[in-house]
Design a protein around this motif. Structure first.
Motif, PDB file in Angstrom:
ATOM      1  N   VAL A 197      43.232  29.011  31.434  1.00 16.45           N
ATOM      2  CA  VAL A 197      43.964  29.441  32.359  1.00 16.45           C
ATOM      3  C   VAL A 197      43.643  31.078  32.400  1.00 16.45           C
ATOM      4  CG1 VAL A 197      46.221  30.116  33.678  1.00 16.45           C
ATOM      5  CG2 VAL A 197      45.562  27.683  32.742  1.00 16.45           C
ATOM      6  N   VAL A 198      43.599  31.809  33.531  1.00 16.10           N
ATOM      7  CA  VAL A 198      43.536  33.330  33.573  1.00 16.10           C
ATOM      8  C   VAL A 198      44.608  33.731  34.524  1.00 16.10           C
ATOM      9  CG1 VAL A 198      42.259  35.237  34.124  1.00 16.10           C
ATOM     10  CG2 VAL A 198      40.949  33.467  32.665  1.00 16.10           C
ATOM     11  N   ILE A 199      45.351  34.475  34.052  1.00 17.88           N
ATOM     12  CA  ILE A 199      46.403  35.383  35.148  1.00 17.88           C
ATOM     13  C   ILE A 199      46.033  37.017  35.308  1.00 17.88           C
ATOM     14  CG2 ILE A 199      48.751  35.896  35.704  1.00 17.88           C
ATOM     15  CD1 ILE A 199      49.493  33.111  34.144  1.00 17.88           C
ATOM     16  N   LEU A 200      45.814  37.393  36.451  1.00 21.16           N
ATOM     17  CA  LEU A 200      45.678  38.775  36.775  1.00 21.16           C
ATOM     18  C   LEU A 200      47.011  39.247  37.169  1.00 21.16           C
ATOM     19  CD1 LEU A 200      42.259  38.611  38.303  1.00 21.16           C
ATOM     20  CD2 LEU A 200      42.674  39.187  35.925  1.00 21.16           C
ATOM     21  N   LYS A 201      47.419  40.204  36.475  1.00 25.83           N
ATOM     22  CA  LYS A 201      48.627  41.003  36.979  1.00 25.83           C
ATOM     23  C   LYS A 201      48.398  42.404  37.142  1.00 25.83           C
ATOM     24  CE  LYS A 201      52.252  38.182  34.414  1.00 25.83           C
ATOM     25  NZ  LYS A 201      53.331  38.256  33.497  1.00 25.83           N
ATOM     26  N   SER A 202      49.302  42.881  38.251  1.00 26.53           N
ATOM     27  CA  SER A 202      49.080  44.275  38.301  1.00 26.53           C
ATOM     28  C   SER A 202      50.434  44.807  38.326  1.00 26.53           C
ATOM     29  CB  SER A 202      48.605  44.408  39.869  1.00 26.53           C
ATOM     30  OG  SER A 202      48.514  46.110  40.106  1.00 26.53           O
ATOM     31  N   ASN A 203      51.002  45.741  37.514  1.00 29.09           N
ATOM     32  CA  ASN A 203      52.183  46.462  37.426  1.00 29.09           C
ATOM     33  C   ASN A 203      53.161  45.295  36.986  1.00 29.09           C
ATOM     34  OD1 ASN A 203      51.121  49.062  37.703  1.00 29.09           O
ATOM     35  ND2 ASN A 203      51.229  48.927  39.901  1.00 29.09           N
ATOM     36  N   GLY A 204      52.732  44.230  36.295  1.00 31.92           N
ATOM     37  CA  GLY A 204      53.605  43.153  35.765  1.00 31.92           C
ATOM     38  C   GLY A 204      54.017  42.083  36.754  1.00 31.92           C
ATOM     39  N   ARG A 205      53.221  42.151  37.906  1.00 32.19           N
ATOM     40  CA  ARG A 205      53.233  41.185  39.067  1.00 32.19           C
ATOM     41  C   ARG A 205      52.037  40.424  39.061  1.00 32.19           C
ATOM     42  NH1 ARG A 205      53.384  42.105  45.228  1.00 32.19           N
ATOM     43  NH2 ARG A 205      53.612  39.885  45.897  1.00 32.19           N
ATOM     44  N   GLU A 206      51.969  38.992  39.071  1.00 34.45           N
ATOM     45  CA  GLU A 206      50.996  38.317  38.941  1.00 34.45           C
ATOM     46  C   GLU A 206      50.224  38.309  40.446  1.00 34.45           C
ATOM     47  OE1 GLU A 206      49.648  33.569  39.150  1.00 34.45           O
ATOM     48  OE2 GLU A 206      51.296  34.087  37.588  1.00 34.45           O
ATOM     49  N   MET A 207      49.013  38.672  40.358  1.00 27.68           N
ATOM     50  CA  MET A 207      48.258  38.727  41.372  1.00 27.68           C
ATOM     51  C   MET A 207      47.339  37.272  41.806  1.00 27.68           C
ATOM     52  SD  MET A 207      49.597  41.527  42.691  1.00 27.68           S
ATOM     53  CE  MET A 207      48.562  41.908  44.095  1.00 27.68           C
ATOM     54  N   TYR A 208      46.695  37.035  40.831  1.00 30.04           N
ATOM     55  CA  TYR A 208      45.784  35.929  40.958  1.00 30.04           C
ATOM     56  C   TYR A 208      45.748  35.003  39.509  1.00 30.04           C
ATOM     57  CZ  TYR A 208      43.534  38.784  44.493  1.00 30.04           C
ATOM     58  OH  TYR A 208      43.347  39.528  45.454  1.00 30.04           O
ATOM     59  N   ARG A 209      45.502  33.617  39.843  1.00 33.54           N
ATOM     60  CA  ARG A 209      45.611  32.757  38.686  1.00 33.54           C
ATOM     61  C   ARG A 209      44.337  31.694  39.107  1.00 33.54           C
ATOM     62  NH1 ARG A 209      50.075  29.438  35.850  1.00 33.54           N
ATOM     63  NH2 ARG A 209      51.277  31.321  36.325  1.00 33.54           N
ATOM     64  N   PHE A 210      43.586  31.683  37.690  1.00 28.80           N
ATOM     65  CA  PHE A 210      42.275  30.635  37.589  1.00 28.80           C
ATOM     66  C   PHE A 210      42.871  29.666  36.744  1.00 28.80           C
ATOM     67  CE2 PHE A 210      41.474  34.852  38.706  1.00 28.80           C
ATOM     68  CZ  PHE A 210      40.402  34.809  39.827  1.00 28.80           C
ATOM     69  N   ALA A 211      42.592  28.409  37.013  1.00 25.09           N
ATOM     70  CA  ALA A 211      42.740  27.250  36.000  1.00 25.09           C
ATOM     71  C   ALA A 211      41.577  26.378  36.190  1.00 25.09           C
ATOM     72  CB  ALA A 211      44.160  26.746  36.550  1.00 25.09           C
ATOM     73  N   ARG A 212      41.380  25.934  34.887  1.00 26.01           N
ATOM     74  CA  ARG A 212      40.396  24.673  34.651  1.00 26.01           C
ATOM     75  C   ARG A 212      38.931  25.063  35.054  1.00 26.01           C
ATOM     76  NH1 ARG A 212      42.267  18.773  35.077  1.00 26.01           N
ATOM     77  NH2 ARG A 212      40.568  18.698  33.403  1.00 26.01           N
ATOM     78  N   SER A 213      38.939  25.082  36.209  1.00 22.23           N
ATOM     79  CA  SER A 213      37.516  25.369  36.879  1.00 22.23           C
ATOM     80  C   SER A 213      37.017  26.615  37.660  1.00 22.23           C
ATOM     81  CB  SER A 213      37.057  23.810  37.557  1.00 22.23           C
ATOM     82  OG  SER A 213      35.694  24.132  37.978  1.00 22.23           O
ATOM     83  N   PHE A 214      36.719  27.555  37.135  1.00 22.34           N
ATOM     84  CA  PHE A 214      36.470  28.895  37.567  1.00 22.34           C
ATOM     85  C   PHE A 214      35.269  29.641  36.817  1.00 22.34           C
ATOM     86  CE2 PHE A 214      39.799  29.534  34.404  1.00 22.34           C
ATOM     87  CZ  PHE A 214      39.322  30.692  33.917  1.00 22.34           C
TER      88      PHE A 214
END
Length: 100
Positions: free
Chosen positions: A57-74
């Motif tokens: 899993v990859v989570i992208l955050k901007s200023n502490g806020r989750e913007m995007y999430r990638f899981a399993r197949s990406f």
């Protein structure tokens, strides 16, 4: 501040293959992005708070806020593409944030 959180596990084969490719590409193209690698077996509480139930899993955050999430197949390209797309503009239609 932009942060990439990479959730991995000792027994995750995909995680082991993807990690150097993804983190290397992010460091090369977006050196200002803060990278955090989380071993789900060692950081159980944070993993649960982040609602991570699969790997990788990859989570992208901007200023502490989750913007995007990638899981399993990406792909690495998908993550880099989201980091490239600006969405923040001021009243003069000028780019404010190069990441989101």
């Amino acid at each position: 501040m932009v942060e990439l959180i990479y959730f991995t596990g000792k027994h995750c084969g995909v995680c082991k293959v993807l990690k150097p490719k993804l983190l290397g590409a992010v460091q090369e193209n977006f050196p200002a992005v803060q990278i955090r690698v989380v071993d789900v077996e060692e950081e159980i509480e944070f993993t649960g708070q982040s609602m991570v139930f699969t790997l990788p899993v990859v989570i992208l955050k901007s200023n502490g806020r989750e913007m995007y999430r990638f899981a399993r197949s990406f792909s690495v390209y998908e993550v880099l593409d989201k980091l490239r797309k600006p969405t923040s503009y001021n009243s003069n239609n000028q780019l404010i944030d190069n990441y989101f």
